[in-house]
Design a protein around this motif. Structure first.
Motif, PDB file in Angstrom:
ATOM      1  N   TYR A 131     116.445   9.472  69.776  1.00 40.11           N
ATOM      2  CA  TYR A 131     116.485   9.640  71.364  1.00 40.11           C
ATOM      3  C   TYR A 131     116.174  11.274  71.748  1.00 40.11           C
ATOM      4  O   TYR A 131     116.780  11.657  72.770  1.00 40.11           O
ATOM      5  CB  TYR A 131     117.991   9.103  71.781  1.00 40.11           C
ATOM      6  N   TYR A 164     110.272  16.422  60.528  1.00 44.67           N
ATOM      7  CA  TYR A 164     110.783  15.217  60.870  1.00 44.67           C
ATOM      8  C   TYR A 164     111.016  14.523  59.573  1.00 44.67           C
ATOM      9  O   TYR A 164     110.558  14.383  58.617  1.00 44.67           O
ATOM     10  CB  TYR A 164     109.400  14.242  61.318  1.00 44.67           C
ATOM     11  N   TYR A 196     113.826  10.501  76.274  1.00 42.65           N
ATOM     12  CA  TYR A 196     113.428   9.128  75.687  1.00 42.65           C
ATOM     13  C   TYR A 196     113.662   8.069  76.702  1.00 42.65           C
ATOM     14  O   TYR A 196     114.820   7.751  77.238  1.00 42.65           O
ATOM     15  CB  TYR A 196     114.234   9.124  74.454  1.00 42.65           C
ATOM     16  N   LYS A 227     120.464  -2.890  69.765  1.00 41.71           N
ATOM     17  CA  LYS A 227     119.330  -3.572  68.984  1.00 41.71           C
ATOM     18  C   LYS A 227     119.338  -3.197  67.315  1.00 41.71           C
ATOM     19  O   LYS A 227     118.705  -3.363  66.476  1.00 41.71           O
ATOM     20  CB  LYS A 227     117.949  -2.621  69.244  1.00 41.71           C
ATOM     21  N   LEU A 228     120.542  -2.092  66.989  1.00 36.56           N
ATOM     22  CA  LEU A 228     120.656  -1.685  65.741  1.00 36.56           C
ATOM     23  C   LEU A 228     122.249  -2.492  65.111  1.00 36.56           C
ATOM     24  O   LEU A 228     123.093  -2.363  65.866  1.00 36.56           O
ATOM     25  CB  LEU A 228     120.767  -0.225  65.447  1.00 36.56           C
ATOM     26  N   ALA A 237     120.735   0.203  56.314  1.00 41.49           N
ATOM     27  CA  ALA A 237     120.780   1.603  56.248  1.00 41.49           C
ATOM     28  C   ALA A 237     120.061   2.348  57.401  1.00 41.49           C
ATOM     29  O   ALA A 237     119.164   3.132  57.106  1.00 41.49           O
ATOM     30  CB  ALA A 237     120.500   2.344  54.930  1.00 41.49           C
ATOM     31  N   GLY A 238     119.884   1.669  58.531  1.00 44.83           N
ATOM     32  CA  GLY A 238     119.089   2.042  59.506  1.00 44.83           C
ATOM     33  C   GLY A 238     117.661   1.850  59.260  1.00 44.83           C
ATOM     34  O   GLY A 238     117.424   0.971  58.771  1.00 44.83           O
ATOM     35  N   PHE A 241     111.973   2.704  56.585  1.00 49.40           N
ATOM     36  CA  PHE A 241     110.994   3.569  56.378  1.00 49.40           C
ATOM     37  C   PHE A 241     110.842   4.644  57.619  1.00 49.40           C
ATOM     38  O   PHE A 241     111.421   4.477  58.568  1.00 49.40           O
ATOM     39  CB  PHE A 241     109.400   2.701  56.497  1.00 49.40           C
ATOM     40  N   LYS A 242     110.037   5.698  57.184  1.00 46.12           N
ATOM     41  CA  LYS A 242     109.724   6.704  58.021  1.00 46.12           C
ATOM     42  C   LYS A 242     108.627   6.247  58.902  1.00 46.12           C
ATOM     43  O   LYS A 242     107.877   5.328  58.625  1.00 46.12           O
ATOM     44  CB  LYS A 242     109.220   7.952  57.355  1.00 46.12           C
ATOM     45  N   ASN A 243     108.415   6.712  60.089  1.00 46.33           N
ATOM     46  CA  ASN A 243     107.263   6.409  60.975  1.00 46.33           C
ATOM     47  C   ASN A 243     106.235   7.341  60.627  1.00 46.33           C
ATOM     48  O   ASN A 243     106.119   8.670  60.561  1.00 46.33           O
ATOM     49  CB  ASN A 243     107.593   6.853  62.506  1.00 46.33           C
ATOM     50  N   ALA A 275     104.417   3.715  65.069  1.00 41.44           N
ATOM     51  CA  ALA A 275     105.907   3.298  64.840  1.00 41.44           C
ATOM     52  C   ALA A 275     105.865   2.055  63.856  1.00 41.44           C
ATOM     53  O   ALA A 275     105.002   1.146  64.095  1.00 41.44           O
ATOM     54  CB  ALA A 275     106.315   2.534  66.309  1.00 41.44           C
ATOM     55  N   GLU A 281     106.340  -5.578  62.423  1.00 40.76           N
ATOM     56  CA  GLU A 281     106.519  -6.713  63.183  1.00 40.76           C
ATOM     57  C   GLU A 281     105.310  -7.464  63.459  1.00 40.76           C
ATOM     58  O   GLU A 281     104.980  -8.704  63.380  1.00 40.76           O
ATOM     59  CB  GLU A 281     106.826  -6.631  64.804  1.00 40.76           C
ATOM     60  N   LEU A 301     112.316  -2.438  61.597  1.00 46.48           N
ATOM     61  CA  LEU A 301     112.334  -1.358  60.937  1.00 46.48           C
ATOM     62  C   LEU A 301     113.648  -1.452  59.824  1.00 46.48           C
ATOM     63  O   LEU A 301     113.825  -0.555  59.261  1.00 46.48           O
ATOM     64  CB  LEU A 301     112.025  -0.120  61.478  1.00 46.48           C
TER      65      LEU A 301
END
Ligand code: EPU
Length: 340
Positions: A131, A164, A196, A227-228, A237-238, A241-243, A275, A281, A301
């Motif tokens: 965020y 990042y 954000y 959403k998580l 684990a969240g 993958f990385k963006n 993303a 998706e 993700l």
């Protein structure tokens, strides 16, 4: 605590909730206990895995070495000046507990990072972010033990080479240090960051026009919970993958075909960050279940364990997702989660 255990199940020590065994396991609650663990004759020459909250890793096999769980506790205000509080937290503190402590004391800067699973000591390794804020924005320095000789070292902001979801601890210093405390530089005058999108919208829904740090935290918690999946209910684990960052030219070609493809500025020159959740998706994985695992129905993700999945089963799904994103978009997704 501070006792060497043999053939310890790691089920309760990873938020994916997969079964794996550690040949040796120790939970250390002090600097001395960490140093003692490193010198134990049983573990000499064996691989070492330093464990925080176990919220960013996937065990695909048993660990034939020492798993050292870092449980050092304590939060202290070290110093303050006109603008900032300098706060040191021990590596084993729960991250969200630390955020709540800061909010209760009026120490601003970490509120956007509410509800991220894991520990304080793990946070700098992948420069946690959410965020619109990253750990590097509030980081002052950290203390770490060198695994080779147990000596104590201080890492400044520049020493850590944050990027990042990256730091020196994932590259040149990988496997060489154990972080034991992190010092944060927290603001006396809050810099409220609602840039954000979803935060300002959520605050508006909550009827809040000029939010306090506690209210920003509540908004972030609300978004994350919407959403998580909560690892206590559904193993995960969240973001798996990385963006990915892709060349601008490649992005422009894709945008022509997919005009609604989300994109963000990238740190790498002439690149755009796209993303991963959207890519996944588009490949039809969102909400799709494969045996005991799948991509979450609200956030593609996030890979989840519906119960009883093995780490290898989750890793195989991840590899299938990588292959289909590569085939459809020509983009190679990199895991954000540590694969053991
Ligand atoms: N999207 C889809 N489909 C999906 C998921 C996302 O189309 O299934 C689209 C969204 O509509 C949006 C874009 O992708 O346009 C980005 O989605 P979102 O805002 O949910 O964030 P994210 O990029 O998927 C990142 C972090 C999260 C962090 C959020 C919020 C990474 C790898 N993940 O996710 O971090 O909470 O932003 O800042 O950078 C984590 O690292 O474990 C984590 C959860």
């Amino acid at each position: 605590m501070n006792t060497l255990l043999v053939n310890q199940s790691l089920l309760a020590y990873n938020t994916f909730g997969v079964e794996a065994t550690a040949r040796y396991f120790m939970e250390a609650d002090s600097l001395a206990a960490v140093q003692t663990a490193l010198r134990l004759p049983e573990v000499q020459g064996l691989p070492l895995l330093v464990l925080g909250g176990g919220s960013n890793l996937l065990f695909t096999r048993n660990f034939e070495g020492l798993v050292l769980k870092i449980s050092l506790k304590g939060i202290e205000l070290l110093d303050e000046d006109k603008q900032f509080y300098y706060v040191r937290a021990a590596a084993g503190e729960n991250w969200h507990g630390f955020v709540q402590h800061c909010i209760a004391h009026g120490w601003a800067g970490v509120e956007n990072l509410s509800l991220i699973p894991g520990t304080v000591g793990a946070a700098p390794i992948q420069n946690i972010g959410a965020y619109g804020v990253e750990l590097k924005d509030v980081f002052e320095e950290l203390q770490a033990i060198a695994i080779a000789d147990g000596s104590l070292h201080t890492f400044s902001h520049s020493d850590c080479r944050f990027a990042y979801r990256e730091s020196i601890f994932k590259h040149q210093a990988k496997g060489q240090y154990i972080i034991i405390s992190v010092t944060f530089r927290l603001s006396k005058i809050p810099q409220i960051n609602t840039s954000y999108g979803a935060i300002s919208q959520t605050l508006a829904e909550m009827g809040i026009a000029s939010p306090t740090i506690a209210e920003v935290s509540r908004a972030v918690i609300r978004i994350r919970q919407s959403k998580l999946p909560d690892p206590a209910e559904l193993g995960n684990a969240g973001s798996f993958f990385k963006n990915p960052e892709i060349p601008k030219t490649q992005f422009e070609a894709l945008q022509h075909q997919y005009p609604d493809m989300p994109a963000y500025p990238a740190a790498t020159p002439d690149c755009v960050k796209v993303a991963a959740g959207w890519l996944i998706e588009q490949c039809g994985w969102k909400g799709k279940r494969m045996g005991n695992t799948g991509a979450h129905r609200k956030q593609a993700l996030v890979l989840v364990n519906y119960g009883g999945a093995s780490g290898m089963e989750i890793w195989q799904l991840a590899q299938q997702i990588q292959a289909s994103v590569a085939e459809k978009f020509g983009i190679c997704l990199q895991p954000e989660v540590n694969i053991i």
